[in-house]
Design an enzyme around this catalytic site. Structure first.
Site, short mmCIF file in Angstrom:
data_model
loop_
_atom_site.label_atom_id
_atom_site.label_comp_id
_atom_site.label_asym_id
_atom_site.label_seq_id
_atom_site.Cartn_x
_atom_site.Cartn_y
_atom_site.Cartn_z
N ALA A 65 0.87 -1.17 0.00
CA ALA A 65 0.00 0.00 0.00
C ALA A 65 0.91 1.22 0.00
O ALA A 65 2.07 1.15 0.41
CB ALA A 65 -0.89 -0.02 1.23
N GLY A 108 0.59 -4.93 1.01
CA GLY A 108 -0.60 -4.96 0.16
C GLY A 108 -0.34 -5.61 -1.18
O GLY A 108 -1.27 -6.15 -1.79
N GLU A 111 -0.72 -9.18 -0.54
CA GLU A 111 -2.15 -9.41 -0.25
C GLU A 111 -2.98 -9.33 -1.53
O GLU A 111 -3.93 -10.10 -1.71
CB GLU A 111 -2.62 -8.39 0.79
CG GLU A 111 -1.94 -8.63 2.15
CD GLU A 111 -2.11 -7.47 3.11
OE1 GLU A 111 -1.77 -6.32 2.73
OE2 GLU A 111 -2.58 -7.69 4.24
N GLU A 131 4.71 -4.93 7.15
CA GLU A 131 3.99 -3.85 7.84
C GLU A 131 4.48 -3.67 9.27
O GLU A 131 4.43 -2.57 9.83
CB GLU A 131 2.48 -4.16 7.87
CG GLU A 131 1.79 -4.09 6.52
CD GLU A 131 1.74 -5.42 5.79
OE1 GLU A 131 2.56 -6.32 6.09
OE2 GLU A 131 0.89 -5.56 4.90
C1 HXC Z 1 5.07 4.34 -1.24
C2 HXC Z 1 6.98 3.39 -2.05
C3 HXC Z 1 6.62 2.15 -1.49
C4 HXC Z 1 5.39 2.08 -0.78
C5 HXC Z 1 8.53 1.91 -2.47
N1 HXC Z 1 8.16 3.20 -2.65
N2 HXC Z 1 7.60 1.26 -1.76
N3 HXC Z 1 6.21 4.47 -1.92
N4 HXC Z 1 4.65 3.20 -0.68
N5 HXC Z 1 4.92 0.93 -0.24
C6 HXC Z 1 8.90 4.26 -3.36
C7 HXC Z 1 10.09 4.73 -2.58
O1 HXC Z 1 9.70 5.69 -1.62
C8 HXC Z 1 10.94 5.34 -3.68
O2 HXC Z 1 10.40 6.60 -4.05
C9 HXC Z 1 10.69 4.39 -4.85
O3 HXC Z 1 9.44 3.74 -4.56
C10 HXC Z 1 11.77 3.34 -4.99
O4 HXC Z 1 11.93 2.68 -3.74
P1 HXC Z 1 13.33 2.48 -3.02
O5 HXC Z 1 13.04 2.25 -1.58
O6 HXC Z 1 14.26 3.58 -3.37
O7 HXC Z 1 13.83 1.15 -3.73
P2 HXC Z 1 14.83 0.05 -3.16
O8 HXC Z 1 15.95 0.72 -2.41
O9 HXC Z 1 15.13 -0.83 -4.32
O10 HXC Z 1 13.99 -0.76 -2.07
C11 HXC Z 1 12.90 -1.54 -2.44
C12 HXC Z 1 12.04 -1.91 -1.20
C13 HXC Z 1 11.66 -0.63 -0.44
C14 HXC Z 1 12.82 -2.86 -0.29
C15 HXC Z 1 10.81 -2.65 -1.74
O11 HXC Z 1 11.12 0.30 -1.37
C16 HXC Z 1 10.63 -0.84 0.62
O12 HXC Z 1 10.94 -1.36 1.69
N6 HXC Z 1 9.38 -0.42 0.37
C17 HXC Z 1 8.31 -0.51 1.34
C18 HXC Z 1 7.82 -1.92 1.48
C19 HXC Z 1 6.72 -2.01 2.51
O13 HXC Z 1 6.91 -1.73 3.70
N7 HXC Z 1 5.50 -2.38 2.09
C20 HXC Z 1 4.36 -2.52 2.94
C21 HXC Z 1 3.60 -1.22 2.94
S1 HXC Z 1 2.24 -1.25 4.09
P3 HXC Z 1 11.34 7.91 -4.15
O14 HXC Z 1 10.36 8.98 -4.47
O15 HXC Z 1 12.02 8.03 -2.83
O16 HXC Z 1 12.27 7.55 -5.27
C22 HXC Z 1 1.06 -2.19 3.33
C23 HXC Z 1 -0.22 -2.58 4.01
C24 HXC Z 1 -0.64 -1.66 4.99
O17 HXC Z 1 1.20 -2.58 2.25
C25 HXC Z 1 -1.71 -2.27 5.80
C26 HXC Z 1 -1.75 -1.71 7.18
C27 HXC Z 1 -2.35 -0.36 7.27
#
Ligand code: HXC
Length: 257
Positions: A65, A108, A111, A131
């Site tokens: 998400a 997400g 999911e 998360e």
């Molecule tokens: C918003 C995201 C994002 C996300 C990545 N980006 N994941 N933006 N939401 N979930 C964006 C980054 O901010 C960045 O933007 C660009 O995408 C590239 O990501 P990087 O982090 O620079 O890439 P990398 O170093 O290759 O790392 C990849 C990654 C990392 C390991 C996947 O991006 C990451 O950990 N992302 C989050 C994963 C996560 O936690 N997902 C779960 C979300 S919560 P910029 O603008 O900086 O270039 C969820 C459910 C919630 O899904 C339900 C409970 C409420």
């Protein structure tokens, strides 16, 4: 219909939805939710489409998400908007859905892949429910669908530690149906989808309803539902055609009737 965060195209009975926010690793914001669910419903209603494929790009199916969109939301906002409940629309689509996953399928994204009927993963795929690292927990089915898919031990492991698993471990755990080389992901998925598209839609939808019933009912209720759905197939032309074609050693030509 044109969309901004996804691409939608259909050919040869296969409707393909490609999440298209490469700059954010396909993070699922409200617009993706609205567009993906609407496009899936449109394919469900389109008689030319018989099977749906959801995919991303080679780096990410979806990295979760959209964290930036939800970071400052209050409890009242997410509760009153019933944040993420809109994804349920995807699970009401009646035609078979395959998720073709390469790269990250996190939070997400994992999911969403689990809302599909089955997952075909590239050998580059990485699944996880991270998360917990954000101070929250899965909110689009991760604690429920993941547990049903891979069991308590691994679901707890993934949801509590936030660790990622690769395609091979995901297949071993029962999360994904098949693993294929990354450069063959779309071709292999299309091949699987094309095979399903050849079948009777009456039978493919029947299979989907019966398998999904296994998650909602007792065994005896599920077995009865399966048997009655099987019996109903004998009221179709496609059952006659399928069984006659077998006896006549030819390909069946199903007409969804
Ligand atoms: C918003 C995201 C994002 C996300 C990545 N980006 N994941 N933006 N939401 N979930 C964006 C980054 O901010 C960045 O933007 C660009 O995408 C590239 O990501 P990087 O982090 O620079 O890439 P990398 O170093 O290759 O790392 C990849 C990654 C990392 C390991 C996947 O991006 C990451 O950990 N992302 C989050 C994963 C996560 O936690 N997902 C779960 C979300 S919560 P910029 O603008 O900086 O270039 C969820 C459910 C919630 O899904 C339900 C409970 C409420």
């Amino acid at each position: 219909m044109s969309y901004e965060t996804i691409l939608a195209e259909s050919s040869e009975g296969i409707g393909t939805l490609t999440i298209n926010r490469p700059g954010a690793l396909n993070a699922l914001n409200s617009q993706v939710l609205a567009e993906l669910t609407s496009a899936a419903e449109a394919f469900d209603a389109d008689p030319e489409v018989r099977v749906i494929v959801i995919t991303g790009n080679e780096k990410a199916f979806a990295a979760g998400a959209d964290i930036k969109e939800m970071a400052e939301k209050s409890y009242a906002e997410v509760y009153l908007a019933d944040w993420f409940a809109g994804w349920d629309r995807l699970t009401r689509v009646r035609k078979p859905i395959i998720a073709a996953v390469a790269g990250y399928a996190l939070g997400g994204g994992c999911e969403l892949a689990m809302m599909a009927d089955f997952i075909i993963a590239a050998d580059t795929a990485k699944f996880g429910q991270p998360e917990i690292n954000l101070g929250v927990m899965p909110g689009m089915g991760g604690s429920q669908r993941l547990t049903r898919a891979i069991g308590k031990a691994k679901a707890m492991d993934l949801c509590l530690t936030g660790r990622f698993i690769g395609a091979e471990e995901a297949e071993r755990s029962g999360l994904v149906a098949r693993v294929v080389p990354a450069d063959e992901l779309l071709a292999e998925t299309r091949k699987a989808a094309a095979g399903i598209a050849q079948k009777s839609l009456l039978a493919t939808i029947g299979v989907k309803e019966a398998v999904n019933a296994a998650f909602e009912t007792t065994l005896s209720q599920g077995l009865l539902f399966e048997r009655r759905t099987f019996h109903a197939a004998f009221g179709t032309q496609d059952q006659k055609e399928g069984m006659r074609a077998f006896s006549e050693k030819r390909e069946a030509k199903f007409t969804d009737s």
